[in-house]
Motif scaffolding. Sequence first.
Motif, short mmCIF file in Angstrom:
data_model
loop_
_atom_site.label_atom_id
_atom_site.label_comp_id
_atom_site.label_asym_id
_atom_site.label_seq_id
_atom_site.Cartn_x
_atom_site.Cartn_y
_atom_site.Cartn_z
N TYR A 184 23.46 -9.70 16.25
CA TYR A 184 21.38 -8.98 16.15
C TYR A 184 21.03 -10.41 16.65
O TYR A 184 20.33 -9.90 17.91
CB TYR A 184 21.03 -8.21 14.49
N TYR A 185 21.05 -10.89 16.31
CA TYR A 185 20.70 -12.81 16.56
C TYR A 185 20.47 -12.74 17.52
O TYR A 185 19.98 -13.32 19.02
CB TYR A 185 20.50 -13.71 15.51
N LEU A 186 21.81 -12.69 18.29
CA LEU A 186 22.32 -13.44 19.32
C LEU A 186 21.70 -12.46 20.75
O LEU A 186 21.95 -12.60 22.19
CB LEU A 186 23.95 -13.61 19.84
N THR A 187 21.75 -11.34 20.21
CA THR A 187 21.42 -9.94 21.19
C THR A 187 19.80 -9.31 21.55
O THR A 187 19.93 -8.88 22.47
CB THR A 187 22.16 -9.32 21.11
N ALA A 188 19.39 -10.22 20.24
CA ALA A 188 17.90 -9.08 20.14
C ALA A 188 16.87 -9.75 21.41
O ALA A 188 17.34 -11.50 21.25
CB ALA A 188 17.00 -9.26 18.89
N GLU A 189 15.92 -9.09 22.03
CA GLU A 189 15.09 -9.78 22.78
C GLU A 189 14.06 -10.12 22.20
O GLU A 189 13.36 -11.43 22.48
CB GLU A 189 14.24 -8.07 23.49
N ASN A 190 13.52 -10.03 20.89
CA ASN A 190 12.86 -10.60 19.74
C ASN A 190 13.88 -10.82 18.45
O ASN A 190 14.00 -10.31 18.15
CB ASN A 190 11.22 -9.94 19.59
N ASN A 191 14.11 -12.04 18.79
CA ASN A 191 15.01 -12.36 17.39
C ASN A 191 14.85 -13.30 16.55
O ASN A 191 15.53 -14.17 15.69
CB ASN A 191 16.26 -13.09 17.98
N SER A 192 13.48 -13.45 15.87
CA SER A 192 12.57 -13.86 14.90
C SER A 192 13.33 -13.24 13.22
O SER A 192 13.60 -12.54 14.08
CB SER A 192 11.00 -13.94 15.15
N HIS A 193 13.27 -14.18 12.82
CA HIS A 193 13.99 -13.78 11.58
C HIS A 193 13.16 -11.94 10.86
O HIS A 193 13.85 -11.63 10.27
CB HIS A 193 14.20 -14.61 10.42
#
Length: 204
Positions: free
Chosen positions: A154-163
Amino acid sequence: MIAVISGDLIKSQKIPQQEYDAMLYQLDQSLRFVAKRFNASFTIYRGDALQIQLTEPELVCHAAILLYLQMKAANYELRQSLAIGSLDNPRADIKTATGSAYTLSGRGLDNMSQQRLVLNIENNTVEEAFALNIALVEVLLEKMSQKQANALFYYLTAENNSHAELAKELNTSRENVTKLLNLAHYQLIERFINYSQTTLKGLL
């Protein structure tokens, strides 16, 4: 030049018959995601084996890592033989396509033992530093838990990858997302993806 990934599921023969359809569905959905994201083509054959053809060969490591993470998040282990080379006979169904990229990828898969990732390039030796980085990333991927792999995907593919945003997506706390990502060595994986793209662009 194109890139081809040949792969198969590890110990797929041990998957209970009642779970086999679920495994095939997961594999198909994961491949569809990668194909859409990288404008690639794919095929599944022999039940648990796959091939992906990418027209942008410098993205091959990125694609392989995302596919691995998505399958690992579903508790399936995948091994992948990556190759960059020519495409002599393009076909709509890539099962019947030919070229050095296909030959190198298939041969690499046949020669794999305990590895999860290997890379071969036509008329080019993969430099020791690059090969070492692949081997180290392979160890990190293999040691990841399902939850770590899922968070990293999810971190590598999300548009907004803030935690904080990922915590909403994963229905957990921001602190837990940060913990999972740190355990997955997310910064090292991300650096390797960027490094692999830059390195391959320089080689091709």
